[in-house]
Design a protein around this motif. Structure first.
Motif, PDB file in Angstrom:
ATOM      1  N   ASP A  97       8.565   3.553  16.410  1.00  0.00           N
ATOM      2  CA  ASP A  97       8.256   2.498  17.368  1.00  0.00           C
ATOM      3  C   ASP A  97       8.542   1.165  16.696  1.00  0.00           C
ATOM      4  OD1 ASP A  97       6.137   2.096  15.623  1.00  0.00           O
ATOM      5  OD2 ASP A  97       4.686   3.145  16.896  1.00  0.00           O
ATOM      6  N   VAL A  98       8.085   0.076  17.289  1.00  0.00           N
ATOM      7  CA  VAL A  98       8.413  -1.237  16.756  1.00  0.00           C
ATOM      8  C   VAL A  98       7.847  -1.437  15.356  1.00  0.00           C
ATOM      9  CG1 VAL A  98       6.402  -2.323  17.812  1.00  0.00           C
ATOM     10  CG2 VAL A  98       8.406  -3.716  17.268  1.00  0.00           C
ATOM     11  N   ALA A  99       6.692  -0.813  15.051  1.00  0.00           N
ATOM     12  CA  ALA A  99       6.071  -0.973  13.729  1.00  0.00           C
ATOM     13  C   ALA A  99       6.697  -0.037  12.716  1.00  0.00           C
ATOM     14  CB  ALA A  99       4.573  -0.734  13.822  1.00  0.00           C
ATOM     15  N   SER A 100       6.750   1.259  13.031  1.00  0.00           N
ATOM     16  CA  SER A 100       7.272   2.235  12.075  1.00  0.00           C
ATOM     17  C   SER A 100       8.779   2.141  11.920  1.00  0.00           C
ATOM     18  CB  SER A 100       6.894   3.653  12.520  1.00  0.00           C
ATOM     19  OG  SER A 100       7.462   3.957  13.786  1.00  0.00           O
ATOM     20  N   GLY A 101       9.486   1.498  12.859  1.00  0.00           N
ATOM     21  CA  GLY A 101      10.927   1.368  12.801  1.00  0.00           C
ATOM     22  C   GLY A 101      11.406   0.041  12.279  1.00  0.00           C
ATOM     23  N   VAL A 102      10.611  -0.651  11.467  1.00  0.00           N
ATOM     24  CA  VAL A 102      10.976  -1.916  10.820  1.00  0.00           C
ATOM     25  C   VAL A 102      11.419  -2.948  11.864  1.00  0.00           C
ATOM     26  CG1 VAL A 102      12.154  -2.913   8.821  1.00  0.00           C
ATOM     27  CG2 VAL A 102      11.831  -0.471   8.936  1.00  0.00           C
ATOM     28  N   SER A 103      10.638  -3.062  12.931  1.00  0.00           N
ATOM     29  CA  SER A 103      10.831  -4.076  13.971  1.00  0.00           C
ATOM     30  C   SER A 103      12.212  -4.013  14.612  1.00  0.00           C
ATOM     31  CB  SER A 103      10.591  -5.480  13.397  1.00  0.00           C
ATOM     32  OG  SER A 103       9.262  -5.613  12.955  1.00  0.00           O
TER      33      SER A 103
ATOM     34  N   ARG B  53      13.533   4.479  19.845  1.00  0.00           N
ATOM     35  CA  ARG B  53      12.504   5.499  20.002  1.00  0.00           C
ATOM     36  C   ARG B  53      12.660   6.597  18.959  1.00  0.00           C
ATOM     37  NH1 ARG B  53      13.154   7.042  26.182  1.00  0.00           N
ATOM     38  NH2 ARG B  53      15.323   6.903  25.505  1.00  0.00           N
ATOM     39  N   THR B  54      13.885   6.809  18.503  1.00  0.00           N
ATOM     40  CA  THR B  54      14.140   7.791  17.452  1.00  0.00           C
ATOM     41  C   THR B  54      15.234   7.273  16.534  1.00  0.00           C
ATOM     42  OG1 THR B  54      15.805   8.969  18.766  1.00  0.00           O
ATOM     43  CG2 THR B  54      13.525   9.770  18.903  1.00  0.00           C
ATOM     44  N   VAL B  55      15.187   7.717  15.292  1.00  0.00           N
ATOM     45  CA  VAL B  55      16.284   7.515  14.361  1.00  0.00           C
ATOM     46  C   VAL B  55      16.661   8.884  13.806  1.00  0.00           C
ATOM     47  CG1 VAL B  55      15.630   5.161  13.748  1.00  0.00           C
ATOM     48  CG2 VAL B  55      14.724   7.071  12.418  1.00  0.00           C
ATOM     49  N   THR B  56      17.926   9.080  13.533  1.00  0.00           N
ATOM     50  CA  THR B  56      18.413  10.353  13.007  1.00  0.00           C
ATOM     51  C   THR B  56      18.821  10.166  11.564  1.00  0.00           C
ATOM     52  OG1 THR B  56      19.210  10.961  15.208  1.00  0.00           O
ATOM     53  CG2 THR B  56      20.036  12.242  13.356  1.00  0.00           C
ATOM     54  N   VAL B  57      18.335  11.035  10.690  1.00  0.00           N
ATOM     55  CA  VAL B  57      18.613  10.947   9.266  1.00  0.00           C
ATOM     56  C   VAL B  57      19.409  12.175   8.835  1.00  0.00           C
ATOM     57  CG1 VAL B  57      16.528   9.613   8.840  1.00  0.00           C
ATOM     58  CG2 VAL B  57      16.462  12.096   8.597  1.00  0.00           C
ATOM     59  N   ALA B  58      20.112  12.047   7.724  1.00  0.00           N
ATOM     60  CA  ALA B  58      20.803  13.170   7.098  1.00  0.00           C
ATOM     61  C   ALA B  58      19.926  13.672   5.955  1.00  0.00           C
ATOM     62  CB  ALA B  58      22.179  12.747   6.585  1.00  0.00           C
ATOM     63  N   ALA B  59      19.543  14.930   6.005  1.00  0.00           N
ATOM     64  CA  ALA B  59      18.609  15.479   5.017  1.00  0.00           C
ATOM     65  C   ALA B  59      18.982  16.918   4.701  1.00  0.00           C
ATOM     66  CB  ALA B  59      17.175  15.406   5.546  1.00  0.00           C
ATOM     67  N   SER B  60      18.525  17.371   3.541  1.00  0.00           N
ATOM     68  CA  SER B  60      18.722  18.760   3.157  1.00  0.00           C
ATOM     69  C   SER B  60      17.746  19.637   3.938  1.00  0.00           C
ATOM     70  CB  SER B  60      18.481  18.920   1.655  1.00  0.00           C
ATOM     71  OG  SER B  60      17.126  18.632   1.337  1.00  0.00           O
ATOM     72  N   PRO B  61      17.970  20.956   4.001  1.00  0.00           N
ATOM     73  CA  PRO B  61      17.031  21.817   4.724  1.00  0.00           C
ATOM     74  C   PRO B  61      15.601  21.695   4.214  1.00  0.00           C
ATOM     75  CG  PRO B  61      19.072  22.997   4.313  1.00  0.00           C
ATOM     76  CD  PRO B  61      19.179  21.703   3.573  1.00  0.00           C
ATOM     77  N   GLU B  62      15.402  21.530   2.891  1.00  0.00           N
ATOM     78  CA  GLU B  62      14.060  21.372   2.356  1.00  0.00           C
ATOM     79  C   GLU B  62      13.433  20.066   2.847  1.00  0.00           C
ATOM     80  OE1 GLU B  62      16.727  22.005   0.636  1.00  0.00           O
ATOM     81  OE2 GLU B  62      16.414  24.068  -0.086  1.00  0.00           O
TER      82      GLU B  62
ATOM     83  N   THR C  40       1.908  16.662  11.712  1.00  0.00           N
ATOM     84  CA  THR C  40       0.527  16.571  11.239  1.00  0.00           C
ATOM     85  C   THR C  40       0.051  15.143  11.008  1.00  0.00           C
ATOM     86  OG1 THR C  40       1.297  16.836   8.950  1.00  0.00           O
ATOM     87  CG2 THR C  40       0.637  18.840  10.139  1.00  0.00           C
ATOM     88  N   GLY C  41       0.922  14.181  11.201  1.00  0.00           N
ATOM     89  CA  GLY C  41       0.506  12.801  10.958  1.00  0.00           C
ATOM     90  C   GLY C  41       1.489  11.817  11.558  1.00  0.00           C
ATOM     91  N   ILE C  42       1.504  10.613  11.006  1.00  0.00           N
ATOM     92  CA  ILE C  42       2.370   9.531  11.475  1.00  0.00           C
ATOM     93  C   ILE C  42       3.356   9.197  10.371  1.00  0.00           C
ATOM     94  CG2 ILE C  42       2.448   7.137  12.279  1.00  0.00           C
ATOM     95  CD1 ILE C  42      -0.396   7.477  13.267  1.00  0.00           C
ATOM     96  N   LEU C  43       4.649   9.075  10.736  1.00  0.00           N
ATOM     97  CA  LEU C  43       5.694   8.708   9.779  1.00  0.00           C
ATOM     98  C   LEU C  43       6.037   7.231   9.949  1.00  0.00           C
ATOM     99  CD1 LEU C  43       8.141  11.769   9.877  1.00  0.00           C
ATOM    100  CD2 LEU C  43       6.234  11.311   8.320  1.00  0.00           C
ATOM    101  N   SER C  44       6.149   6.534   8.838  1.00  0.00           N
ATOM    102  CA  SER C  44       6.565   5.137   8.825  1.00  0.00           C
ATOM    103  C   SER C  44       7.766   4.998   7.900  1.00  0.00           C
ATOM    104  CB  SER C  44       5.431   4.226   8.341  1.00  0.00           C
ATOM    105  OG  SER C  44       4.298   4.346   9.180  1.00  0.00           O
ATOM    106  N   LEU C  45       8.698   4.119   8.268  1.00  0.00           N
ATOM    107  CA  LEU C  45       9.929   3.931   7.503  1.00  0.00           C
ATOM    108  C   LEU C  45       9.909   2.567   6.821  1.00  0.00           C
ATOM    109  CD1 LEU C  45      12.536   5.270  10.093  1.00  0.00           C
ATOM    110  CD2 LEU C  45      11.181   6.549   8.433  1.00  0.00           C
ATOM    111  N   ALA C  46      10.394   2.534   5.589  1.00  0.00           N
ATOM    112  CA  ALA C  46      10.532   1.283   4.846  1.00  0.00           C
ATOM    113  C   ALA C  46      11.998   1.134   4.461  1.00  0.00           C
ATOM    114  CB  ALA C  46       9.652   1.295   3.592  1.00  0.00           C
TER     115      ALA C  46
END
Length: 292
Positions: free
Chosen positions: A147-153, A209-218, A229-235
């Motif tokens: 959102d606006v907070a977790s997505g660095v405005s 509303r969403t961002v897509t990242v490239a990540a390994s299966p782990e 289980t919680g809230i994710l925030s991005l820096a």
């Protein structure tokens, strides 16, 4: 009178002819000097090329954006120092536009005019410019709700890197912790799309509303568990930041600078011994030394 008129006419013709001859000589001299300067510049250029080996490199003829179809009119050939050719640059037009391929290349990353065309900035001939073209071998695409907070405005762009923080409740049985905790779970995760936009050509801030990242299966498994289980925030990580973030965990007590509260020590009451006696109609308790 006629003689005077004829004399004046002759003098005028002579002066005009002289002016023409002078102008012709000036123009000729100017052309000779210009040709001499051109030859000097060509000789100087040849000397520089002899001193610094150059080769052909293809660059963008105009500004190109994500999703543009790359044609031969969009590139041009320039001379480039051999020891400074960028990795992935095209030095042969047949490699950039294979004659046996009829399909086009598509631009993956924005390029400015006179910027070298690199293989990582364009697709292979006939390849789709979707997210799959931006995933390295062994990597997966994973969407994170923001959102606006977790997505660095709204200032996130495809191609940026972010640190991912998780905030949630920890059970008392896990590591002896209890209550809400914020923990750094992933560092330097690359963004490949913001909402449905995979290119970096964004104007202004976008509240995604969403961002897509490239990540390994782990990493995908860890992010999925954290998101459920919680809230994710991005820096947002700086483009030239090559530091490695240390493990970080903050709870309410560490945030307020308090240590764990110990339970109060029970106070032992002093034993008092008494005897009861009657004084008339009144019963009185009289303290005495305890023998036990």
């Amino acid at each position: 009178m006629r003689a005077i008129f004829g004399l004046v006419l002759i003098v005028g013709i002579v002066l005009a002819g002289g002016a023409v001859i002078m102008a012709k000589n000036y123009i000729t001299a100017h052309q000779v000097e210009l040709q001499r300067e051109r030859q000097a510049r060509a000789a100087e250029r040849l000397e520089r090329e002899a001193a610094v080996p150059l080769t052909d490199v293809y660059v963008a003829e105009r500004s190109l954006k994500y999703g543009d179809v790359l044609t031969q009119d969009d590139v041009r050939k320039v001379r480039w120092p051999e020891d400074a050719i960028p990795d992935g640059a095209f030095t042969d037009i047949a490699k950039l536009f294979p004659p046996e391929e009829s399909d086009d290349r598509v631009v993956l990353r924005a390029m400015e005019k006179d910027e070298a065309v690199l293989s990582l900035k364009v697709t292979a001939p006939g390849e789709d410019a979707g997210l799959t073209s931006q995933l390295a071998r062994g990597m997966r695409a994973f969407a994170i709700r923001v959102d606006v907070a977790s997505g660095v405005s709204g200032f996130l762009r495809p191609g940026d890197q972010v640190d991912v923080y998780w905030t949630g409740s920890v059970n008392e049985s896990i590591e002896g912790a209890r209550g809400d905790v914020t923990r750094l779970i992933e560092t330097n995760v690359p963004l490949i799309a913001v909402d449905q936009i995979a290119g970096s050509d964004l104007d202004g801030a976008i509240i995604a509303r969403t961002v897509t990242v490239a990540a390994s299966p782990e990493q995908v498994a860890a992010l999925a568990q954290a998101q459920s289980t919680g809230i994710l925030s991005l820096a947002l990580v700086g483009p030239r930041d090559d530091t490695v973030a240390e493990p970080v965990e903050v709870n309410q007590r560490s945030l307020l600078g308090r240590s764990a509260i110990e339970p109060p020590t029970p106070q032992v009451k002093k034993k008092v011994c008494t005897i009861r006696t009657r004084r008339g109609a009144e019963v009185v308790d009289i303290p005495i030394p305890c023998t036990n």
